[in-house]
Design a protein around this motif. Structure first.
Motif, PDB file in Angstrom:
ATOM      1  N   VAL A 168      -2.444  -3.686   3.806  1.00 13.65           N
ATOM      2  CA  VAL A 168      -1.833  -2.988   4.937  1.00 13.65           C
ATOM      3  C   VAL A 168      -1.486  -4.052   5.973  1.00 13.65           C
ATOM      4  CG1 VAL A 168      -2.099  -1.219   6.713  1.00 13.65           C
ATOM      5  CG2 VAL A 168      -3.289  -0.967   4.523  1.00 13.65           C
ATOM      6  N   PHE A 169      -0.194  -4.280   6.168  1.00 13.35           N
ATOM      7  CA  PHE A 169       0.237  -5.340   7.073  1.00 13.35           C
ATOM      8  C   PHE A 169       0.135  -4.896   8.523  1.00 13.35           C
ATOM      9  CE2 PHE A 169       2.398  -6.112   3.091  1.00 13.35           C
ATOM     10  CZ  PHE A 169       2.190  -7.473   2.904  1.00 13.35           C
ATOM     11  N   GLN A 170      -0.128  -5.865   9.400  1.00 13.38           N
ATOM     12  CA  GLN A 170      -0.223  -5.574  10.832  1.00 13.38           C
ATOM     13  C   GLN A 170       1.091  -4.963  11.331  1.00 13.38           C
ATOM     14  OE1 GLN A 170      -1.536  -9.008  13.083  1.00 13.38           O
ATOM     15  NE2 GLN A 170      -2.068  -7.766  14.876  1.00 13.38           N
ATOM     16  N   PHE A 171       2.208  -5.412  10.757  1.00 14.89           N
ATOM     17  CA  PHE A 171       3.506  -4.891  11.195  1.00 14.89           C
ATOM     18  C   PHE A 171       4.220  -4.123  10.061  1.00 14.89           C
ATOM     19  CE2 PHE A 171       2.380  -8.578  13.811  1.00 14.89           C
ATOM     20  CZ  PHE A 171       2.178  -7.911  15.011  1.00 14.89           C
ATOM     21  N   TYR A 172       3.427  -3.455   9.253  1.00 19.15           N
ATOM     22  CA  TYR A 172       3.803  -2.472   8.222  1.00 19.15           C
ATOM     23  C   TYR A 172       4.623  -2.998   7.049  1.00 19.15           C
ATOM     24  CZ  TYR A 172       2.992  -0.009  12.647  1.00 19.15           C
ATOM     25  OH  TYR A 172       2.520   0.368  13.855  1.00 19.15           O
ATOM     26  N   LEU A 207      -8.930  -3.893  -1.028  1.00 16.99           N
ATOM     27  CA  LEU A 207      -8.013  -3.282  -0.062  1.00 16.99           C
ATOM     28  C   LEU A 207      -8.145  -4.022   1.265  1.00 16.99           C
ATOM     29  CD1 LEU A 207      -6.035  -0.955   0.591  1.00 16.99           C
ATOM     30  CD2 LEU A 207      -8.021   0.448   1.152  1.00 16.99           C
ATOM     31  N   LEU A 208      -7.065  -4.651   1.679  1.00 11.71           N
ATOM     32  CA  LEU A 208      -7.093  -5.469   2.888  1.00 11.71           C
ATOM     33  C   LEU A 208      -6.255  -4.802   3.967  1.00 11.71           C
ATOM     34  CD1 LEU A 208      -6.537  -8.946   1.163  1.00 11.71           C
ATOM     35  CD2 LEU A 208      -8.700  -7.808   1.710  1.00 11.71           C
ATOM     36  N   CYS A 209      -6.842  -4.569   5.136  1.00  6.63           N
ATOM     37  CA  CYS A 209      -6.168  -3.792   6.175  1.00  6.63           C
ATOM     38  C   CYS A 209      -6.170  -4.569   7.486  1.00  6.63           C
ATOM     39  CB  CYS A 209      -6.896  -2.473   6.404  1.00  6.63           C
ATOM     40  SG  CYS A 209      -7.277  -1.573   4.899  1.00  6.63           S
ATOM     41  N   ASP A 210      -4.968  -4.907   7.947  1.00  7.55           N
ATOM     42  CA  ASP A 210      -4.850  -5.673   9.186  1.00  7.55           C
ATOM     43  C   ASP A 210      -4.543  -4.711  10.333  1.00  7.55           C
ATOM     44  OD1 ASP A 210      -4.553  -7.639  11.066  1.00  7.55           O
ATOM     45  OD2 ASP A 210      -3.101  -8.815   9.921  1.00  7.55           O
ATOM     46  N   GLU A 211      -5.519  -4.422  11.153  1.00  3.27           N
ATOM     47  CA  GLU A 211      -5.363  -3.469  12.269  1.00  3.27           C
ATOM     48  C   GLU A 211      -4.762  -2.148  11.787  1.00  3.27           C
ATOM     49  OE1 GLU A 211      -6.053  -3.694  15.489  1.00  3.27           O
ATOM     50  OE2 GLU A 211      -6.567  -5.790  15.732  1.00  3.27           O
ATOM     51  N   PRO A 212      -5.419  -1.482  10.830  1.00  2.46           N
ATOM     52  CA  PRO A 212      -4.777  -0.326  10.199  1.00  2.46           C
ATOM     53  C   PRO A 212      -4.608   0.880  11.119  1.00  2.46           C
ATOM     54  CG  PRO A 212      -7.053  -0.493   9.486  1.00  2.46           C
ATOM     55  CD  PRO A 212      -6.751  -1.740  10.275  1.00  2.46           C
ATOM     56  N   VAL A 259     -11.617  -4.562   3.351  1.00  4.08           N
ATOM     57  CA  VAL A 259     -11.746  -5.459   4.493  1.00  4.08           C
ATOM     58  C   VAL A 259     -10.811  -4.966   5.595  1.00  4.08           C
ATOM     59  CG1 VAL A 259     -11.576  -7.849   5.312  1.00  4.08           C
ATOM     60  CG2 VAL A 259     -12.238  -7.394   2.936  1.00  4.08           C
ATOM     61  N   ILE A 260     -11.372  -4.727   6.775  1.00  3.05           N
ATOM     62  CA  ILE A 260     -10.601  -4.176   7.890  1.00  3.05           C
ATOM     63  C   ILE A 260     -10.666  -5.122   9.082  1.00  3.05           C
ATOM     64  CG2 ILE A 260     -10.399  -2.238   9.504  1.00  3.05           C
ATOM     65  CD1 ILE A 260     -11.910  -0.505   7.459  1.00  3.05           C
ATOM     66  N   ILE A 261      -9.515  -5.540   9.546  1.00  2.00           N
ATOM     67  CA  ILE A 261      -9.459  -6.299  10.796  1.00  2.00           C
ATOM     68  C   ILE A 261      -9.281  -5.323  11.942  1.00  2.00           C
ATOM     69  CG2 ILE A 261      -8.061  -7.875  12.187  1.00  2.00           C
ATOM     70  CD1 ILE A 261      -7.294  -9.347   9.686  1.00  2.00           C
ATOM     71  N   THR A 262     -10.036  -5.500  13.011  1.00  4.08           N
ATOM     72  CA  THR A 262      -9.873  -4.603  14.149  1.00  4.08           C
ATOM     73  C   THR A 262     -10.204  -5.300  15.472  1.00  4.08           C
ATOM     74  OG1 THR A 262     -10.573  -2.498  15.122  1.00  4.08           O
ATOM     75  CG2 THR A 262     -12.228  -3.705  13.896  1.00  4.08           C
ATOM     76  N   HIS A 263      -9.601  -4.769  16.548  1.00  6.46           N
ATOM     77  CA  HIS A 263      -9.992  -5.213  17.884  1.00  6.46           C
ATOM     78  C   HIS A 263     -11.053  -4.287  18.472  1.00  6.46           C
ATOM     79  CE1 HIS A 263      -6.154  -7.627  18.164  1.00  6.46           C
ATOM     80  NE2 HIS A 263      -7.096  -8.466  18.537  1.00  6.46           N
ATOM     81  N   ASN A 264     -11.327  -3.205  17.743  1.00  6.54           N
ATOM     82  CA  ASN A 264     -12.252  -2.191  18.248  1.00  6.54           C
ATOM     83  C   ASN A 264     -13.668  -2.478  17.753  1.00  6.54           C
ATOM     84  OD1 ASN A 264     -13.644   0.047  18.944  1.00  6.54           O
ATOM     85  ND2 ASN A 264     -12.254   1.504  17.960  1.00  6.54           N
TER      86      ASN A 264
END
Ligand code: ATP
Ligand code: MG
Length: 233
Positions: free
Chosen positions: A90-94, A160-165, A193-198
């Motif tokens: 899942v790309f940060q900019f879709y 499954l890799l998710c950048d700011e999903p 794997v989930i990247i988040t600012h939260n």
């Protein structure tokens, strides 16, 4: 050896005469089936790390292993095959394909693999059953993000890799998506794997990785991860 291992990974971007060291000796590991949350300030190197892990980008020096295989040694074509067979991203900019409808974007990913997840079911799960025939330009930002999520999951990937999903989603929709990701990890044993600012989301993770200035500064197992429904932010 762990399922995912980064060993002393450096990534230097060159733009003209300027060099940026996006990853500067990055070491960490993740076990199979874990839901891992990566946090860190903007510019810390999170997307770079995820791109290298997913075979979207090549490192400058170091080693990356996935499931016992040194993916950092693969040639471009081998890397593409590896990505197709193993990774949902899942790309940060879709990065949706503009001339395919929402449904077709998801279906195209499903067609790449032998054992996909049902696309109609997924469109329902991400709340887009009514909008599946719209093209990306006819969707809101949050709807596009949900198409990108459905597309990544459709491949039923091992990783499954998710950048700011949930970056573009409202509170309730974001929660529903995170619940879906947590379920995939629990019921299918998918490594997520989930990247988040939260940073509230660290409570749902089996493992929490903190990135700062191109390095992993902590990698901690969460002994009692909670259901997303129980987290408030
Ligand atoms: N293609 C590129 N060319 C040059 N520099 C880059 C490139 N991609 C990233 N960088 C730089 O590398 C550093 C890390 O970027 P990265 O995108 O990995 O950060 P991030 O942690 O994902 O940040 P954010 O939370 O804002 O998404 C930044 O300083 C960024 O400017
Ligand atoms: Mg990023």
């Amino acid at each position: 050896m762990s399922y995912i291992e980064f060993r002393n990974v450096r990534k230097v971007y060159r733009t003209g005469d300027v060099e940026v060291c996006a990853l500067n000796g990055c070491d960490f590991f993740v076990n199979k089936g874990e839901l891992c949350v990566i946090v860190g300030q903007s510019g810390a190197g999170k997307t770079t790390l995820l791109n290298i892990l997913g075979g979207m980008d090549k490192l400058t020096t170091g080693e990356v292993f996935l499931d016992g295989r040194e993916i950092s040694k693969l040639k471009t074509k081998e890397l593409a095959t590896f990505r197709r067979d193993n990774v949902g991203f899942v790309f940060q900019f879709y990065n949706l394909i503009p001339n395919l409808t929402a449904y077709e974007n998801v279906e195209m990913a499903a067609q790449l693999v032998k054992d996909p997840i049902d696309c109609d079911m997924l469109m329902n799960e991400v709340g887009l059953a009514e909008r599946k025939n719209n093209f990306p330009a006819q969707l809101s930002g949050g709807e596009q993000q949900r198409v990108a999520i459905a597309r990544a999951i459709a491949k039923n990937p091992k990783l499954l890799l998710c950048d700011e999903p949930t970056g573009a989603l409202d509170y309730q929709t974001g929660k529903a998506i995170l619940k879906l990701l947590q379920q995939l990890s629990v019921t299918k044993g998918m490594t997520v794997v989930i990247i988040t600012h939260n940073s509230a989301l660290t409570a749902m993770a089996d493992r929490v990785i903190r990135v700062k200035n191109g390095k992993v500064i902590s990698n901690v197992v969460n002994e009692s991860p909670v259901n997303v429904e129980e987290i408030e932010w």
